[in-house]
Structure formats: structure tokens, C-alpha cells
Design a protein around this motif. Sequence first.
Motif, PDB file in Angstrom:
ATOM      1  N   PRO A  33       4.131 -49.308  15.191  1.00 14.15           N
ATOM      2  CA  PRO A  33       5.576 -49.283  15.001  1.00 14.15           C
ATOM      3  C   PRO A  33       5.975 -49.652  13.572  1.00 14.15           C
ATOM      4  O   PRO A  33       5.218 -50.310  12.866  1.00 14.15           O
ATOM      5  CB  PRO A  33       6.080 -50.322  15.993  1.00 14.15           C
ATOM      6  N   TRP A  61      14.011 -47.633  12.635  1.00 13.70           N
ATOM      7  CA  TRP A  61      12.904 -48.157  13.440  1.00 13.70           C
ATOM      8  C   TRP A  61      12.237 -47.012  14.175  1.00 13.70           C
ATOM      9  O   TRP A  61      12.914 -46.084  14.641  1.00 13.70           O
ATOM     10  CB  TRP A  61      13.404 -49.192  14.443  1.00 13.70           C
ATOM     11  N   ASP A  63       8.865 -46.273  17.090  1.00 19.80           N
ATOM     12  CA  ASP A  63       7.878 -46.902  17.958  1.00 19.80           C
ATOM     13  C   ASP A  63       6.482 -46.392  17.622  1.00 19.80           C
ATOM     14  O   ASP A  63       6.298 -45.559  16.721  1.00 19.80           O
ATOM     15  CB  ASP A  63       8.226 -46.696  19.433  1.00 19.80           C
ATOM     16  N   SER A  64       5.485 -46.883  18.343  1.00 21.88           N
ATOM     17  CA  SER A  64       4.095 -46.569  18.023  1.00 21.88           C
ATOM     18  C   SER A  64       3.705 -45.150  18.394  1.00 21.88           C
ATOM     19  O   SER A  64       2.628 -44.676  18.020  1.00 21.88           O
ATOM     20  CB  SER A  64       3.163 -47.558  18.746  1.00 21.88           C
ATOM     21  N   ARG A  84       8.023 -54.672  16.923  1.00 21.83           N
ATOM     22  CA  ARG A  84       7.674 -54.133  18.236  1.00 21.83           C
ATOM     23  C   ARG A  84       8.673 -54.572  19.300  1.00 21.83           C
ATOM     24  O   ARG A  84       9.216 -55.664  19.233  1.00 21.83           O
ATOM     25  CB  ARG A  84       6.287 -54.630  18.681  1.00 21.83           C
ATOM     26  N   VAL A  85       8.847 -53.704  20.279  1.00 21.50           N
ATOM     27  CA  VAL A  85       9.597 -54.088  21.473  1.00 21.50           C
ATOM     28  C   VAL A  85       8.616 -54.789  22.403  1.00 21.50           C
ATOM     29  O   VAL A  85       7.645 -54.189  22.855  1.00 21.50           O
ATOM     30  CB  VAL A  85      10.200 -52.862  22.184  1.00 21.50           C
ATOM     31  N   SER A  94      13.589 -43.305  19.355  1.00 18.72           N
ATOM     32  CA  SER A  94      12.669 -43.429  18.227  1.00 18.72           C
ATOM     33  C   SER A  94      12.593 -42.046  17.573  1.00 18.72           C
ATOM     34  O   SER A  94      12.132 -41.097  18.199  1.00 18.72           O
ATOM     35  CB  SER A  94      11.284 -43.867  18.686  1.00 18.72           C
ATOM     36  N   ARG A 197      11.974 -46.280  30.274  1.00 21.85           N
ATOM     37  CA  ARG A 197      10.529 -46.327  30.384  1.00 21.85           C
ATOM     38  C   ARG A 197      10.143 -46.569  31.840  1.00 21.85           C
ATOM     39  O   ARG A 197      10.956 -46.970  32.667  1.00 21.85           O
ATOM     40  CB  ARG A 197       9.920 -47.417  29.505  1.00 21.85           C
ATOM     41  N   GLU A 205       3.993 -53.497  28.078  1.00 16.89           N
ATOM     42  CA  GLU A 205       4.686 -54.096  26.936  1.00 16.89           C
ATOM     43  C   GLU A 205       4.811 -55.604  27.093  1.00 16.89           C
ATOM     44  O   GLU A 205       4.599 -56.355  26.139  1.00 16.89           O
ATOM     45  CB  GLU A 205       6.067 -53.457  26.782  1.00 16.89           C
ATOM     46  N   GLU A 244      -2.632 -49.747  22.413  1.00 16.75           N
ATOM     47  CA  GLU A 244      -1.291 -50.137  21.991  1.00 16.75           C
ATOM     48  C   GLU A 244      -1.223 -50.457  20.500  1.00 16.75           C
ATOM     49  O   GLU A 244      -0.197 -50.219  19.857  1.00 16.75           O
ATOM     50  CB  GLU A 244      -0.837 -51.357  22.794  1.00 16.75           C
TER      51      GLU A 244
END
Length: 286
Positions: A33, A61, A63-64, A84-85, A94, A197, A205, A244
Amino acid sequence: MPSSDLRATARFDLTELTHRLLVGTASLNAPGPLWFLVLSGTATLGTAAGTTRLVAGDAAWLDSRTGFVVTAEGRAELAVADLRVAVATYPVPSPMVVRGFTARHAGVAELVRGCPLDGACRTSLFADGYGNLVGAAMTDSWLADQGAESHTDPLVSRVLEAVIADPANKWSVESLASLVHLSRSALSARFQKALGRSPVRMLREVRMGAARELLSDRSLPVEAVASRCGYGSIAAFSRAFAAEHGLSPQSWRAGTLHTPGLRSTANPIPLTTAHAAPSTSVAATP
């Protein structure tokens, strides 16, 4: 923690925040991220969805799972972090772009400009504070720009609270659904609507957030970290962690590799000289 205040449980973390100078062909394009604030100059963010031009004071921002490249229009100074979230309580896109971040969040921007997280500092309460400040500022601004509000689903809130309270539990989608007397499909649908999600993604997460915090205690064996995060073996934990983060728990702890998303062909600006003024498959282990 009352279920009616699900939004207050949102959590973000970061382990590195640096200043980067992009000149000419220099770019940021490593895996995320990534969060960045344009301190000066103009930068262009490119993703599969297109390109976005950002000027001084704008922030973004990713995300990964989002591929990206950040380039400068001539010269740009950026504050860059691996935000990161850790616990999501509402869906966010994202990339997420916030115009005028510096003007809207002057206090946070001031901290970022003089931030001492220069890469030597790993996960800590101090770093967590920066992560939550930046993450909350970004999401609140984005929601305001969309004219949207986060709507609490009380059943999703109850499930999320249970996972946060006990990430080591051998959770499955079935056991999560049973907490609120829903079927697997009904729970998944409510999670997707409320958080953007799946329950499995949310569980991973939360567990990964707990893992990053526990790994900062070097006296705690990796086996113990795996167990406290709900993994029955180091192998399963290492696979999930590497998927991750792009590196093993041991490498993360050792800090021998640069944080993903922060590698650049540009030379970082020393912070001491910075200007004054962050599968829905049930068989898989989350």
C-alpha cells in the motif's frame, strides 16, 4: 464499544514515512500500500483506471492490490507512507484521492512535514498514531467529497467487534455468520455492502494488523505470534503474511527490506532538512 459506533473502530497503521524527491524520470512504482502527500510541485498518479494530476496539498492512497506509478512533472517533493487499513468499517476506493488535504487537515499535514518516522522506526504506538490520524483524515474527507456517510449495519458491527476482540479464535465464515444468525451468503452480502469486502478479507486484515503489532516485540517467538493471530502453524501464518506484505514475518521483523511501496529511483530527502510548517473461500486460512 457500542455497536452503534462502528465507524470509531476503524484502524490504520504505518511503519515508515519518508520524504521523497522525484526529479525527471524518477518514479514510485513498487507494490503498495501507498499513501502520499504532494508537498511541492506536481505529480501524476497512474493506475489501470487512468491518470490523475495532483498538485501541492493533494493526497492519494492505494491499497496493496492496485498497481500504480507516481511520476513528477519536472520536480515534486512527496511525503510517502505505507499506510494500511487494519480494520475497515466502510468501503473506500483504491485509488482514493483527496484534493486540498493540507488545507483541510493542517495539523496532520504539519506532523507529516516534520515526521521523524525515517525508516529506522518500526511499528510502535507512535507510528500507529500517525496511521490513524492520516487514515481518518483521508477517509473522512473522501466521504465528505462524495456526499456520503458511513451507515452502520448492527450485525456487521457485532461480527467485527468479535473478531477484533479475539483474532486467535478459529473463525470460519459459518461461525461468524452464526454469531448473528445469518447464512454464509447473507453475511457476505451484508459485509460487501457495509465494508466493501468479504468476511474472509476482513478477518485477514484484522489478523495481519495484530501480527504487525506483535512482531514489533522481538522477544515474542514467531510461533507465538502465529498462534495469537489464529494460525495453527508457522507455515500457514507465513503464507498469509507474505501474501499480504510481500515478505516473510521474519523479514518484516528484521527490517532488512524496504517497506513495499516506498522504493524509488529518487533520493529521499533527509527528514532533518525537511520543511517546517499518514477469497471468499472458506477452506483458505485468512
